[in-house]
Scaffold this motif. Structure first.
Motif, PDB file in Angstrom:
ATOM      1  N   SER A  42       6.042   7.597 -28.494  1.00  0.00           N
ATOM      2  CA  SER A  42       6.973   8.370 -29.306  1.00  0.00           C
ATOM      3  C   SER A  42       6.836   9.851 -28.946  1.00  0.00           C
ATOM      4  CB  SER A  42       6.630   8.147 -30.782  1.00  0.00           C
ATOM      5  OG  SER A  42       7.383   9.005 -31.583  1.00  0.00           O
ATOM      6  N   GLY A  43       7.975  10.494 -28.657  1.00  0.00           N
ATOM      7  CA  GLY A  43       7.948  11.911 -28.275  1.00  0.00           C
ATOM      8  C   GLY A  43       7.717  12.134 -26.787  1.00  0.00           C
ATOM      9  N   GLN A  88      20.061   7.023 -31.051  1.00  0.00           N
ATOM     10  CA  GLN A  88      18.962   6.463 -31.833  1.00  0.00           C
ATOM     11  C   GLN A  88      19.220   6.601 -33.327  1.00  0.00           C
ATOM     12  OE1 GLN A  88      15.295   8.254 -30.640  1.00  0.00           O
ATOM     13  NE2 GLN A  88      14.043   6.792 -31.734  1.00  0.00           N
ATOM     14  N   ASP A  89      19.944   7.659 -33.692  1.00  0.00           N
ATOM     15  CA  ASP A  89      20.111   7.996 -35.093  1.00  0.00           C
ATOM     16  C   ASP A  89      21.576   7.759 -35.463  1.00  0.00           C
ATOM     17  OD1 ASP A  89      19.847   9.116 -37.517  1.00  0.00           O
ATOM     18  OD2 ASP A  89      19.446  11.152 -36.818  1.00  0.00           O
ATOM     19  N   TYR A  91      23.369   7.669 -38.074  1.00  0.00           N
ATOM     20  CA  TYR A  91      24.012   8.525 -39.058  1.00  0.00           C
ATOM     21  C   TYR A  91      24.575   9.773 -38.391  1.00  0.00           C
ATOM     22  CZ  TYR A  91      24.389   8.132 -44.087  1.00  0.00           C
ATOM     23  OH  TYR A  91      24.815   7.854 -45.344  1.00  0.00           O
ATOM     24  N   GLU A 166      17.378   2.843 -28.386  1.00  0.00           N
ATOM     25  CA  GLU A 166      16.903   2.006 -29.505  1.00  0.00           C
ATOM     26  C   GLU A 166      18.089   1.343 -30.220  1.00  0.00           C
ATOM     27  OE1 GLU A 166      13.736   1.525 -30.283  1.00  0.00           O
ATOM     28  OE2 GLU A 166      12.607   3.243 -29.557  1.00  0.00           O
ATOM     29  N   SER A 169      16.845  -1.135 -33.099  1.00  0.00           N
ATOM     30  CA  SER A 169      15.636  -0.964 -33.904  1.00  0.00           C
ATOM     31  C   SER A 169      15.937  -0.918 -35.398  1.00  0.00           C
ATOM     32  CB  SER A 169      14.854   0.277 -33.465  1.00  0.00           C
ATOM     33  OG  SER A 169      15.564   1.427 -33.790  1.00  0.00           O
ATOM     34  N   HIS A 199      11.195   0.595 -28.202  1.00  0.00           N
ATOM     35  CA  HIS A 199       9.743   0.568 -28.304  1.00  0.00           C
ATOM     36  C   HIS A 199       9.271  -0.874 -28.426  1.00  0.00           C
ATOM     37  CE1 HIS A 199      11.097   0.244 -32.431  1.00  0.00           C
ATOM     38  NE2 HIS A 199      10.011  -0.447 -32.603  1.00  0.00           N
TER      39      HIS A 199
ATOM     40  N   ASP B  98      16.973   6.535 -43.065  1.00  0.00           N
ATOM     41  CA  ASP B  98      17.443   7.485 -42.060  1.00  0.00           C
ATOM     42  C   ASP B  98      16.685   8.784 -42.232  1.00  0.00           C
ATOM     43  OD1 ASP B  98      20.071   6.257 -40.860  1.00  0.00           O
ATOM     44  OD2 ASP B  98      20.052   5.827 -43.011  1.00  0.00           O
ATOM     45  N   LYS B 100      15.922  11.439 -40.507  1.00  0.00           N
ATOM     46  CA  LYS B 100      16.459  12.745 -40.149  1.00  0.00           C
ATOM     47  C   LYS B 100      17.589  13.158 -41.085  1.00  0.00           C
ATOM     48  CE  LYS B 100      15.418  13.159 -35.289  1.00  0.00           C
ATOM     49  NZ  LYS B 100      16.074  13.483 -34.026  1.00  0.00           N
ATOM     50  N   ARG B 142       1.329  14.718 -32.390  1.00  0.00           N
ATOM     51  CA  ARG B 142       0.583  15.577 -31.478  1.00  0.00           C
ATOM     52  C   ARG B 142       0.956  17.024 -31.724  1.00  0.00           C
ATOM     53  NH1 ARG B 142      -0.172  14.018 -25.855  1.00  0.00           N
ATOM     54  NH2 ARG B 142       0.177  11.790 -25.779  1.00  0.00           N
ATOM     55  N   ARG B 146       2.643  23.133 -33.713  1.00  0.00           N
ATOM     56  CA  ARG B 146       3.946  23.389 -33.090  1.00  0.00           C
ATOM     57  C   ARG B 146       5.034  22.669 -33.891  1.00  0.00           C
ATOM     58  NH1 ARG B 146       7.763  21.179 -29.159  1.00  0.00           N
ATOM     59  NH2 ARG B 146       6.800  19.139 -29.312  1.00  0.00           N
ATOM     60  N   SER B 156      11.705  14.066 -32.153  1.00  0.00           N
ATOM     61  CA  SER B 156      12.182  12.767 -31.667  1.00  0.00           C
ATOM     62  C   SER B 156      12.335  11.799 -32.843  1.00  0.00           C
ATOM     63  CB  SER B 156      11.206  12.207 -30.646  1.00  0.00           C
ATOM     64  OG  SER B 156      10.085  11.647 -31.293  1.00  0.00           O
ATOM     65  N   GLY B 157      12.965  10.650 -32.580  1.00  0.00           N
ATOM     66  CA  GLY B 157      13.201   9.660 -33.635  1.00  0.00           C
ATOM     67  C   GLY B 157      11.917   9.219 -34.315  1.00  0.00           C
ATOM     68  N   GLY B 158      10.933   8.894 -33.518  1.00  0.00           N
ATOM     69  CA  GLY B 158       9.664   8.425 -34.073  1.00  0.00           C
ATOM     70  C   GLY B 158       8.904   9.538 -34.789  1.00  0.00           C
ATOM     71  N   MET B 159       9.049  10.759 -34.294  1.00  0.00           N
ATOM     72  CA  MET B 159       8.395  11.879 -34.983  1.00  0.00           C
ATOM     73  C   MET B 159       9.051  12.092 -36.342  1.00  0.00           C
ATOM     74  SD  MET B 159       8.180  14.355 -31.647  1.00  0.00           S
ATOM     75  CE  MET B 159       7.647  15.892 -32.373  1.00  0.00           C
ATOM     76  N   ARG B 162       7.690   9.721 -38.825  1.00  0.00           N
ATOM     77  CA  ARG B 162       6.328  10.039 -39.268  1.00  0.00           C
ATOM     78  C   ARG B 162       6.296  11.278 -40.150  1.00  0.00           C
ATOM     79  NH1 ARG B 162       3.351  10.131 -33.853  1.00  0.00           N
ATOM     80  NH2 ARG B 162       5.460  10.171 -33.002  1.00  0.00           N
ATOM     81  N   THR B 182       8.660   2.246 -40.049  1.00  0.00           N
ATOM     82  CA  THR B 182       8.092   2.297 -38.697  1.00  0.00           C
ATOM     83  C   THR B 182       9.010   1.703 -37.642  1.00  0.00           C
ATOM     84  OG1 THR B 182       6.945   0.176 -38.972  1.00  0.00           O
ATOM     85  CG2 THR B 182       5.728   2.144 -39.618  1.00  0.00           C
ATOM     86  N   SER B 183      10.320   1.581 -37.944  1.00  0.00           N
ATOM     87  CA  SER B 183      11.203   0.874 -37.011  1.00  0.00           C
ATOM     88  C   SER B 183      11.368   1.591 -35.678  1.00  0.00           C
ATOM     89  CB  SER B 183      12.576   0.661 -37.658  1.00  0.00           C
ATOM     90  OG  SER B 183      13.182   1.902 -37.902  1.00  0.00           O
ATOM     91  N   ALA B 184      11.057   2.899 -35.607  1.00  0.00           N
ATOM     92  CA  ALA B 184      11.215   3.609 -34.331  1.00  0.00           C
ATOM     93  C   ALA B 184       9.874   3.827 -33.639  1.00  0.00           C
ATOM     94  CB  ALA B 184      11.909   4.953 -34.552  1.00  0.00           C
ATOM     95  N   LEU B 185       8.831   3.197 -34.150  1.00  0.00           N
ATOM     96  CA  LEU B 185       7.503   3.486 -33.595  1.00  0.00           C
ATOM     97  C   LEU B 185       6.986   2.342 -32.740  1.00  0.00           C
ATOM     98  CD1 LEU B 185       5.855   4.964 -36.806  1.00  0.00           C
ATOM     99  CD2 LEU B 185       7.024   6.163 -34.956  1.00  0.00           C
ATOM    100  N   ASP B 186       6.324   2.700 -31.640  1.00  0.00           N
ATOM    101  CA  ASP B 186       5.712   1.637 -30.855  1.00  0.00           C
ATOM    102  C   ASP B 186       4.478   1.134 -31.590  1.00  0.00           C
ATOM    103  OD1 ASP B 186       3.220   3.006 -29.669  1.00  0.00           O
ATOM    104  OD2 ASP B 186       4.861   4.401 -29.277  1.00  0.00           O
TER     105      ASP B 186
END
Ligand SMILES: Nc1ncnc2c1ncn2[C@@H]1O[C@H](COP(=O)(O)OP(=O)(O)OP(=O)(O)O)[C@@H](O)[C@H]1O
Ligand SMILES: Nc1ncnc2c1ncn2[C@@H]1O[C@H](COP(=O)(O)OP(=O)(O)OP(=O)(O)O)[C@@H](O)[C@H]1O
Ligand SMILES: [Mg+2]
Ligand SMILES: [Mg+2]
Lengths: 250, 286
Positions: A42-43, A88-89, A91, A166, A169, A199, B98, B100, B142, B146, B156-159, B162, B182-186
């Motif tokens: 991720s990222g 990915q998003d 919305y 994705e 997902s 993922h 959602d 974001k 990470r 920042r 990002s989507g996964g960020m 989280r 957690t749908s966007a997380l590995d």
């Protein structure tokens, strides 16, 4: 024939001390009719690669050729008739005050597709929604229903290349299965080319023959799905990814 | 008997319309203790609306009805809007599907996290910043310093997922409703994030409602599972017994999962039986 060629792509955000490098010296080719997978942390820059391809991130260097066109800063109208992206998003990609009908018909009119009416009904059926959803607004849909509208919109102008970020997902497994089967059918009957970010290694492994693994903006390796199934990865990160996925299914 | 954290009896969510009303949730009953309760079911089965109804966040013209909806014995079905605002975020939090979209687009993520914390807890600005960065670090972001200053469209989507999780956990809620968190997380990041929620349930007695379409994940992570179809509960079981589920819908869901090690040409899709829709909702009270 090569449908997509990306050489030495770098993508960054901000300047000076605030500069963040999101993609570092990435190169890959995708053949016509191939399904290329992109997995990774991720990222790590997966979405950024696709967004740079469709012209949403201006700060990049390297060369990109897609569907015979060498890309610069701007993308032509014809480009988007050929190349569509599922974000990915979902919305963010649907206008909150436009009905599903309007979302789909606008993109088709823009690209000169005939039989808009018929095709809307067909598309809604293809993504498992049905005509009953035609006049709904995004906020009247569940998360997975919105994602399926986004997929229908990408398919609407009959593109030859689909960039899928994705795409499943947000979907439950039964709808995911329907969408993956639909994507596989379209690819076979019309020879479409996909880049698919996910993922979920099960999903990527189901559709893709070749898979790139990303970490910290770089491709750490590109491997075949067979190698992935045999857990033959050379990079430590890929090994870690495979090990944790295998544990999680059993 | 001790009062459960949440007690819901015969919950309905209805959208009136000119032609025919649409019932999105049709009479579900369940309790939540200090446990991990999973809600699974296909797209559109009413999972998110059930979660939102508990927070009374159904947009008009939607209507919420129930015979009983209590939080620690307090009636939240008829609580004032002012009281609900107090409870939301402090006592009972929801991680929206959602992430974001649920974040304020014109405020940096760190700033909104700190402000959300300060709305419910008495901490200084600098303390809030320290706690926010620590929480971002805990959800495996990470370079949290920042990220603190980034705007929602810059992550990002996964960020984003989280960040939303971290923000909801900061005020230490008694009940957390996590909608596809957690749908966007590995998997490796997913495991770290689930560990955090797990700790809160075990160490602080939080109640967790975990909405997901990932059956394998829910079977591994939760204590109990509710399986929803067309706004009703068709089956409920211990998570460890999901493999012995009996309802053909549950079995269908289990069969459509693609598996890296066992490739198939085509994935099975569900064949839905109209009778599933009409069967009465099963109670998931304990
Ligand atoms: N507009 C932006 N401004 C600044 N940084 C950005 C911007 N967009 C993305 N980034 C950064 O670029 C990096 C890569 O993001 P990207 O969205 O490509 O990740 P990803 O691999 O798709 O991750 P995920 O699996 O979580 O979606 C992240 O560190 C992110 O914060
Ligand atoms: N404002 C609304 N007006 C009318 N119908 C609505 C509205 N909001 C949601 N619905 C419908 O209610 C049903 C349940 O929605 P909900 O969001 O709870 O589904 P879900 O189980 O969370 O699905 P997903 O897995 O796709 O997120 C869906 O069929 C949806 O279209
Ligand atoms: Mg992404
Ligand atoms: Mg939902």
């Amino acid at each position: 024939m090569t449908a997509i060629s990306v050489q030495n792509m770098n993508v960054w955000f901000g300047t000076g001390a605030l500069r963040a490098d999101a993609v570092l010296d990435v190169s890959f080719d995708v053949n016509e009719g191939e399904i290329f997978g992109l997995v990774g942390e991720s990222g790590s820059g997966k979405s950024t690669i696709l967004r740079a391809m469709v012209g949403l991130v201006p700060t990049w260097s390297g060369t990109m050729q897609i569907a015979g066109e060498t890309l610069g800063k701007k993308r032509s109208q014809a480009f988007f008739g050929n190349v569509q992206m599922v974000f990915q998003d979902p919305y963010a990609s649907l206008h909150p005050r436009h009905t599903v009908d309007r979302v789909l018909s606008e993109v088709m009119r823009l690209h000169g597709i005939a039989d808009v009416d018929e095709r809307i009904v067909q598309l809604l059926d293809d993504v498992g929604l049905g005509a009953g959803f035609r006049f709904r607004y995004p906020h009247q849909l569940s998360g997975g229903q919105r994602q399926r509208v986004a997929i229908a919109r990408a398919l609407a102008p009959k593109p030859t290349i689909l960039l899928l970020d994705e795409p499943t997902s947000a979907l439950d497994v039964s709808v995911q299965a329907e969408i993956l089967n639909l994507l596989a059918d379209l690819q076979q009957s019309q020879g479409l080319t996909y880049i698919m970010v996910s993922h979920d290694l099960g999903v990527v492994g189901h559709l893709c023959k070749r898979i790139a693994v990303m970490k910290d903006g770089e491709f750490v390796e590109v491997l075949s799905v067979e190698a992935m199934r045999r857990l033959e990865a050379s990079h430590a990160y890929t090994k870690h990814l495979l090990a944790s996925s295998i544990q999680s299914v059993s | 008997m001790i009062e459960p954290l949440l007690n819901v009896e015969n919950l309905w969510v209805r959208f009136p319309s000119r032609n025919a009303d649409f019932d999105a949730v049709r009479g579900v009953s369940f309790t939540l203790g200090q446990e991990r309760l999973g809600i699974v079911g296909e797209s559109g089965s009413g999972k998110s609306l059930t979660g939102r109804a508990l927070l009374r966040l159904i947009q008009s013209p939607g209507i919420v009805e129930a015979d009983r909806m209590t939080l620690h014995g307090e009636n939240i079905l008829h609580a004032s809007e002012a009281r609900m605002r107090q409870l939301r975020g402090g006592q009972i939090s929801m991680i929206m599907q959602d992430p974001k979209f649920s974040l304020n687009p014109v405020m940096s993520v760190g700033q909104q996290m700190s402000e959300a914390l300060r709305a419910h807890k008495k901490v200084s600005k600098s303390q809030a910043r320290i706690q926010t960065i620590k929480m971002l670090d805990e959800v495996a972001i990470r370079d949290p310093e920042r990220v603190f200053d980034l705007f929602p469209h810059e992550v990002s989507g996964g960020m984003g997922q989280r960040i939303m999780i971290a923000m909801m956990l900061l005020p230490n809620p008694k009940i957390l409703i996590a909608d596809e968190p957690t749908s966007a997380l590995d998997v490796s990041v997913q495991i770290q994030v689930l560990d955090i929620m797990d700790k809160l349930v075990r160490d602080r007695g939080m109640g967790l409602i975990f909405i997901s379409h990932d059956l394998n994940l829910v079977a591994k992570f939760c204590d109990r599972i509710i399986i929803m179809y067309a706004g009703r509960i068709v089956e409920t079981c211990k998570a460890s017994e999901l493999r012995q589920a009996k309802h053909p819908y549950t079995l269908g869901l289990l069969n459509s999962v693609p598996n890296l090690e066992h490739p198939r040409d085509r994935l099975d899709v569900l064949k839905r039986d109209p009778a599933w829709r009409d069967a009465p909702s099963v109670s998931a009270c304990q």
